[in-house]
Design an enzyme around this catalytic site. Structure first.
Site, PDB file in Angstrom:
ATOM      1  N   GLY A  61      27.222 202.030  28.913  1.00 18.17           N
ATOM      2  CA  GLY A  61      26.721 201.984  27.766  1.00 18.17           C
ATOM      3  C   GLY A  61      25.014 202.037  27.608  1.00 18.17           C
ATOM      4  N   GLY A  87      23.038 203.677  24.637  1.00 21.64           N
ATOM      5  CA  GLY A  87      22.286 202.645  23.383  1.00 21.64           C
ATOM      6  C   GLY A  87      21.467 201.780  23.240  1.00 21.64           C
ATOM      7  CD  GLN A  88      20.202 197.538  18.985  1.00 21.75           C
ATOM      8  OE1 GLN A  88      21.368 197.627  18.434  1.00 21.75           O
ATOM      9  NE2 GLN A  88      18.813 197.063  18.175  1.00 21.75           N
ATOM     10  CG  ASP A  90      25.784 206.667  27.083  1.00 19.97           C
ATOM     11  OD1 ASP A  90      27.068 207.011  25.968  1.00 19.97           O
ATOM     12  OD2 ASP A  90      25.462 205.511  26.837  1.00 19.97           O
ATOM     13  CG  ASP A 148      35.452 208.233  28.704  1.00 18.98           C
ATOM     14  OD1 ASP A 148      35.619 206.975  27.985  1.00 18.98           O
ATOM     15  OD2 ASP A 148      36.515 208.553  28.163  1.00 18.98           O
ATOM     16  CB  ILE A 149      33.814 202.997  30.727  1.00 15.12           C
ATOM     17  CG1 ILE A 149      34.663 201.494  30.967  1.00 15.12           C
ATOM     18  CG2 ILE A 149      33.794 202.525  28.586  1.00 15.12           C
ATOM     19  CD1 ILE A 149      34.301 201.492  32.676  1.00 15.12           C
ATOM     20  CE1 TYR A 204      31.192 195.117  18.195  1.00 15.32           C
ATOM     21  CE2 TYR A 204      30.410 193.360  16.434  1.00 15.32           C
ATOM     22  CZ  TYR A 204      30.607 194.319  17.862  1.00 15.32           C
ATOM     23  OH  TYR A 204      29.114 193.736  18.040  1.00 15.32           O
TER      24      TYR A 204
END
Ligand code: NAD
Ligand code: AKB
Length: 316
Positions: free
Chosen positions: A12, A15-16, A38, A56-57, A146
């Site tokens: 990932g 990402g941010q 990622d 792809d995890i 979440y």
């Protein structure tokens, strides 16, 4: 101190958090030591800074092969579906957030990996948790998918530590504010959008009410906290689920007033949407005394210094 035998995989990485964490880890350990991965195309800021692989995890076998091919010893798992996006497709959010973590924990067990980092969130808390100075251990009844996935993930992390001695570490990040990479679909994203809109149009419509206080943190503090936690001696880590961690708390009204000090023409109005319900279920500020006592956590940025730094960097 960097360890020569370490090989770190960031999942990932585009990402941010991933972009900035990968860059900082490469600064510390050397570019060849940190593999970025990622689903997305490599982020422009990562290009030329070190190895990048598409991953792809959710595919455990591909991940396992990658761990063996690169002799990976540590994994930072950042892939997730965040709060606002999660509410649009709850079963998908649950599936991705849980299966990605279980894939990493299982391979960590099978290959005896040295350390795993997996972040949780203030989203683990729910409407019945205390809102002020929310303790590490308290009522935890998250109301978003979440938050439910983060809480379940915390339990899995502690379980793998207790049962299989996997050195798993984590932080319950508050809303993170940054200028290098875009946020990924959270409820706290307003606190980033507001800076961009203040500079581009002098106006921002907030999707949260003026007086909605949430815990927040500037990205340099979040990256430093992550690395300090991962570098701490294992004997100091008393919490294996995820540590509360805090820095500042503000509302849309307060951050708007702070921005206005630098951008006098800036104006804000309020049009709360479904994200208001999510924000209303979260704490206003966090008690992070365990992180302070166990491994010396200390934030450096408050609202004033963070605002100045954000505006200066976005204007470059
Ligand atoms: P983000 O959405 O910006 O980045 C996640 C990255 O994961 C994306 O680049 C995405 O392409 C990638 N990804 C998604 N599915 C994937 C898959 N199947 N395989 C590989 N990569 C995949 O999220 P972020 O803000 O960087 O958050 C990282 C972690 O920190 C998440 O676990 C999040 O819940 C947690 N967190 C973030 C914040 C915050 O304010 N940013 C706050 C609390 C917790
Ligand atoms: C979100 O708003 O979903 C994230 C978080 C606080 O976990 N920024």
């Amino acid at each position: 101190m960097p360890n020569r035998d370490e090989k770190i995989l960031v999942v990932g990485a585009c990402g941010q958090i991933g972009v900035e964490l990968t860059l900082q880890l490469r600064k510390i350990h050397g570019e060849g030591v940190v593999i970025a991965s990622d689903l997305r195309e490599e982020h422009p800021l990562l290009k030329g800074t070190g190895p990048y692989v598409s991953l792809d995890i959710m595919n455990k076998e591909t991940f396992h092969v990658l761990v063996l091919r690169y002799n990976i010893t540590q994994v930072y798992l950042l892939a997730a579906i965040l709060s606002a996006t999660g509410e649009k497709n709850p079963t998908l959010a649950w599936h991705i957030n849980m299966q990605s973590l279980l894939n990493v924990l299982e391979v960590a067990k099978e290959e005896n990996l040295a350390k795993i980092y997996w972040p949780s969130s203030i989203a683990v808390f729910g409407p019945n948790s205390p809102k002020d100075n929310t303790p590490q251990h308290t009522i935890i009844e998250p109301s978003t998918v979440y938050g439910i996935s983060k809480y379940a993930g915390e339990r899995w992390c502690e379980y793998y530590f207790n049962r299989y001695k996997i050195d798993v570490r984590g932080l319950r990040y508050p809303g993170l504010i940054s200028y290098k990479s875009q946020p990924g679909g959270g409820t706290t994203d307003y606190a980033i959008e507001i800076f961009h809109d203040a500079l581009s149009s002098g106006q921002y419509t907030s999707f949260l009410k003026e007086d909605t206080y949430l815990p927040m943190m500037y990205m340099p503090d979040a990256i430093r906290a992550t690395i300090e936690l991962m570098e701490a001696d294992a004997s100091k880590i008393t919490i294996r689920s995820s540590y509360n961690i805090g820095a500042m708390s503000f509302s849309p009204g307060e951050i708007a007033a702070e921005i206005k000090k630098h951008v006098p023409e800036f104006s804000i109005n309020y049009k709360p949407d479904s994200r208001q319900n999510i924000a209303d279920s979260w704490p206003k500020n966090i008690d992070d005394s365990d992180a302070k006592n166990d491994w010396g956590w200390k934030p450096e940025f408050g609202i004033e210094r963070m605002t100045e730094d954000m505006l200066r960097n976005l204007q470059k």
